[in-house]
Write a protein that holds these residues in place. Sequence first.
Motif, PDB file in Angstrom:
ATOM      1  N   GLU A  71       0.809  -1.220   0.000  1.00 49.49           N
ATOM      2  CA  GLU A  71       0.000   0.000   0.000  1.00 49.49           C
ATOM      3  C   GLU A  71       0.845   1.273   0.000  1.00 49.49           C
ATOM      4  N   THR A  72       2.101   1.197   0.480  1.00 53.29           N
ATOM      5  CA  THR A  72       2.914   2.412   0.497  1.00 53.29           C
ATOM      6  C   THR A  72       3.567   2.654  -0.858  1.00 53.29           C
ATOM      7  N   GLY A  73       3.748   1.605  -1.645  1.00 54.94           N
ATOM      8  CA  GLY A  73       4.385   1.762  -2.956  1.00 54.94           C
ATOM      9  C   GLY A  73       5.870   2.047  -2.871  1.00 54.94           C
ATOM     10  N   THR A  74       6.526   1.633  -1.790  1.00 55.84           N
ATOM     11  CA  THR A  74       7.982   1.815  -1.737  1.00 55.84           C
ATOM     12  C   THR A  74       8.682   0.507  -2.074  1.00 55.84           C
ATOM     13  N   LEU A  75       9.908   0.645  -2.589  1.00 52.70           N
ATOM     14  CA  LEU A  75      10.752  -0.514  -2.875  1.00 52.70           C
ATOM     15  C   LEU A  75      10.931  -1.350  -1.609  1.00 52.70           C
ATOM     16  N   PHE A  76      11.082  -0.658  -0.492  1.00 58.97           N
ATOM     17  CA  PHE A  76      11.438  -1.359   0.746  1.00 58.97           C
ATOM     18  C   PHE A  76      10.265  -2.182   1.282  1.00 58.97           C
ATOM     19  N   ASP A  77       9.046  -1.667   1.145  1.00 61.69           N
ATOM     20  CA  ASP A  77       7.887  -2.478   1.535  1.00 61.69           C
ATOM     21  C   ASP A  77       7.717  -3.651   0.577  1.00 61.69           C
ATOM     22  N   GLY A  78       8.079  -3.443  -0.680  1.00 62.01           N
ATOM     23  CA  GLY A  78       8.050  -4.553  -1.640  1.00 62.01           C
ATOM     24  C   GLY A  78       8.967  -5.676  -1.197  1.00 62.01           C
ATOM     25  N   ILE A  79      10.175  -5.314  -0.774  1.00 61.02           N
ATOM     26  CA  ILE A  79      11.145  -6.327  -0.326  1.00 61.02           C
ATOM     27  C   ILE A  79      10.628  -7.032   0.925  1.00 61.02           C
ATOM     28  N   ARG A  80       9.996  -6.273   1.816  1.00 59.51           N
ATOM     29  CA  ARG A  80       9.457  -6.866   3.051  1.00 59.51           C
ATOM     30  C   ARG A  80       8.339  -7.874   2.746  1.00 59.51           C
ATOM     31  N   ILE A  81       7.443  -7.504   1.836  1.00 59.04           N
ATOM     32  CA  ILE A  81       6.313  -8.397   1.513  1.00 59.04           C
ATOM     33  C   ILE A  81       6.819  -9.634   0.762  1.00 59.04           C
ATOM     34  N   LEU A 271       8.166   1.992 -15.990  1.00 59.74           N
ATOM     35  CA  LEU A 271       6.891   1.808 -15.278  1.00 59.74           C
ATOM     36  C   LEU A 271       7.130   1.714 -13.775  1.00 59.74           C
ATOM     37  N   VAL A 272       8.029   0.831 -13.406  1.00 62.20           N
ATOM     38  CA  VAL A 272       8.222   0.550 -11.978  1.00 62.20           C
ATOM     39  C   VAL A 272       8.972   1.687 -11.290  1.00 62.20           C
ATOM     40  N   ASN A 273       9.930   2.290 -11.989  1.00 63.16           N
ATOM     41  CA  ASN A 273      10.658   3.378 -11.346  1.00 63.16           C
ATOM     42  C   ASN A 273       9.782   4.624 -11.164  1.00 63.16           C
ATOM     43  N   MET A 274       8.852   4.858 -12.082  1.00 64.00           N
ATOM     44  CA  MET A 274       7.910   5.971 -11.889  1.00 64.00           C
ATOM     45  C   MET A 274       6.995   5.694 -10.698  1.00 64.00           C
ATOM     46  N   HIS A 275       6.696   4.411 -10.511  1.00 61.31           N
ATOM     47  CA  HIS A 275       5.799   4.007  -9.417  1.00 61.31           C
ATOM     48  C   HIS A 275       6.523   4.038  -8.064  1.00 61.31           C
ATOM     49  N   LEU A 276       7.744   3.515  -8.012  1.00 57.38           N
ATOM     50  CA  LEU A 276       8.459   3.406  -6.723  1.00 57.38           C
ATOM     51  C   LEU A 276       9.275   4.658  -6.396  1.00 57.38           C
ATOM     52  N   GLY A 277       9.644   5.409  -7.432  1.00 56.44           N
ATOM     53  CA  GLY A 277      10.546   6.547  -7.224  1.00 56.44           C
ATOM     54  C   GLY A 277       9.841   7.745  -6.603  1.00 56.44           C
ATOM     55  N   GLY A 278      10.616   8.573  -5.952  1.00 58.06           N
ATOM     56  CA  GLY A 278      10.079   9.809  -5.385  1.00 58.06           C
ATOM     57  C   GLY A 278       9.121   9.587  -4.224  1.00 58.06           C
ATOM     58  N   ARG A 279       9.062   8.378  -3.681  1.00 56.86           N
ATOM     59  CA  ARG A 279       8.073   8.068  -2.645  1.00 56.86           C
ATOM     60  C   ARG A 279       8.366   8.724  -1.302  1.00 56.86           C
ATOM     61  N   PHE A 280       9.620   9.153  -1.117  1.00 60.21           N
ATOM     62  CA  PHE A 280       9.953   9.821   0.143  1.00 60.21           C
ATOM     63  C   PHE A 280       9.975  11.338  -0.032  1.00 60.21           C
ATOM     64  N   ASP A 311       3.271  -7.897  -8.878  1.00 63.19           N
ATOM     65  CA  ASP A 311       4.010  -8.466  -7.748  1.00 63.19           C
ATOM     66  C   ASP A 311       4.121  -7.437  -6.629  1.00 63.19           C
ATOM     67  N   PRO A 312       4.896  -7.670  -5.559  1.00 63.16           N
ATOM     68  CA  PRO A 312       4.908  -6.702  -4.451  1.00 63.16           C
ATOM     69  C   PRO A 312       5.465  -5.322  -4.830  1.00 63.16           C
ATOM     70  N   TRP A 313       6.141  -5.234  -5.964  1.00 63.10           N
ATOM     71  CA  TRP A 313       6.707  -3.942  -6.367  1.00 63.10           C
ATOM     72  C   TRP A 313       5.849  -3.213  -7.386  1.00 63.10           C
ATOM     73  N   SER A 314       4.960  -3.931  -8.042  1.00 68.51           N
ATOM     74  CA  SER A 314       4.046  -3.283  -8.986  1.00 68.51           C
ATOM     75  C   SER A 314       2.770  -4.094  -9.114  1.00 68.51           C
ATOM     76  N   PRO A 315       1.620  -3.484  -8.755  1.00 65.42           N
ATOM     77  CA  PRO A 315       0.363  -4.221  -8.859  1.00 65.42           C
ATOM     78  C   PRO A 315      -0.082  -4.395 -10.307  1.00 65.42           C
TER      79      PRO A 315
END
Length: 412
Positions: A71-81, A271-280, A311-315
């Motif tokens: 739900e946060t859309g961060t790389l790090f939450d992806g790795i955790r899930i 696609l994925v970098n636009m989604h995960l990037g800039g999240r902070f 997957d956990p990094w991109s729905p």
Amino acid sequence: MIIHDVHIENASEHMDVRIEKGTFQQFAPAIEPHEGEEVIDGQGGVLIPPFVDPHVHLDAALTAGDPEWNETGTLFDGIRIWYERKKTLTVQDVKDRALHTLRMMARNGIQYVRSHVDVTDPGLTALHALLEVREQVAPFMTLQLVAFPQEGILSFPHGKELMEEAVKEGADVVGGIPHYEFTSEYGRESLRFLMDLAQRNDRLVDVHCDEIDDPASRNLETLATLAYESGMADRVTASHTTAMGSYNDAYAYKLFRLLRMSGINFVSNPLVNMHLGGRFDTYPKRRGLTRVKELNEAGINVAFGEDDIQDPWSPLGAGNMLDVVRMGLYAAQIMGYRQIMDAYRFVTYNGAATLHIAPEDYGIAVDKPANGVVLNAPNFYHALNENAETLYSIRGGKVIVRTKAKETSTAF
Ligand code: FE2
């Protein structure tokens, strides 16, 4: 076999193509079929080399929402899930999802795939599954597997041994994730280790490098220096390098000299970098991409990958390189007409160079293997705008995918 009525790589002329013994043999405006020679109708579509996805994670594909949505859309939450989902992997589970994903990709004209495979798993379950899948799809797709240490090499128990074992068992490419290691010292040491591992075993290298919005993440300079000094050069690829989008221009200018000298390839995953990037970031908010336009203009090889498919990094993710190119052009602001027409190169020739496919084995030319796709549009500009179907995907002179163009009518 003859492919009737295609535009070859955006050319305006309508051409016929003769394929014999699995190779392209003749290109001419009208070719008379021999008796009994098969003719397929290209319907005035564009014929280009097969699509290449040089960066995907088949082991994680189609696991989105299991055990939870990111739900946060961060790389790090992806790795955790993914860490949780990884505990439940079985060989059959990975094989089923990977094959399903590869069929999606094949239907969209992809014939070359490089998949990272998480080897931070003492059982190497995903690797064992994907080694079987690589064999199974070999007649239809070229699948390269990267030994990818998702949780680090030095920062994961027995990380080095797992990398060695993965290579011994048949990984084609050595991976890394230096920006995720505990310290920047570990990051640099992991690069020295993995370059040495690749050299000792005659493997290619593809590193998840500096995938973080942190201008202090500078592993790329070490990777490029090692590639230059070892002579590994274009056998080495830096994936993501999104930190480069945050480097200051003076440092980037100095870095580009080394990048040109090193000969390494780049893979951006728009696609994925636009989604995960800039999240902070709050605002201004960074785009999260590497310097695609500048690398391309400097004559450095840049390819686009899809990276994550549900997957956990991109729905989202449909295994379609047209989606990837479209986002890449928007995000990197490469939107001139000629640039759009040429953009298929990011997901064909540039990807093939990244995978180290010999130039004589890839492309639309006499005596080359008859591998290509016919899209349902006269050129790549229209193919992108119309999200054109892959009418045919042809490999070694055989049709491996055939699509009927959809028919829609409107009331006005
Ligand atoms: Fe990745």
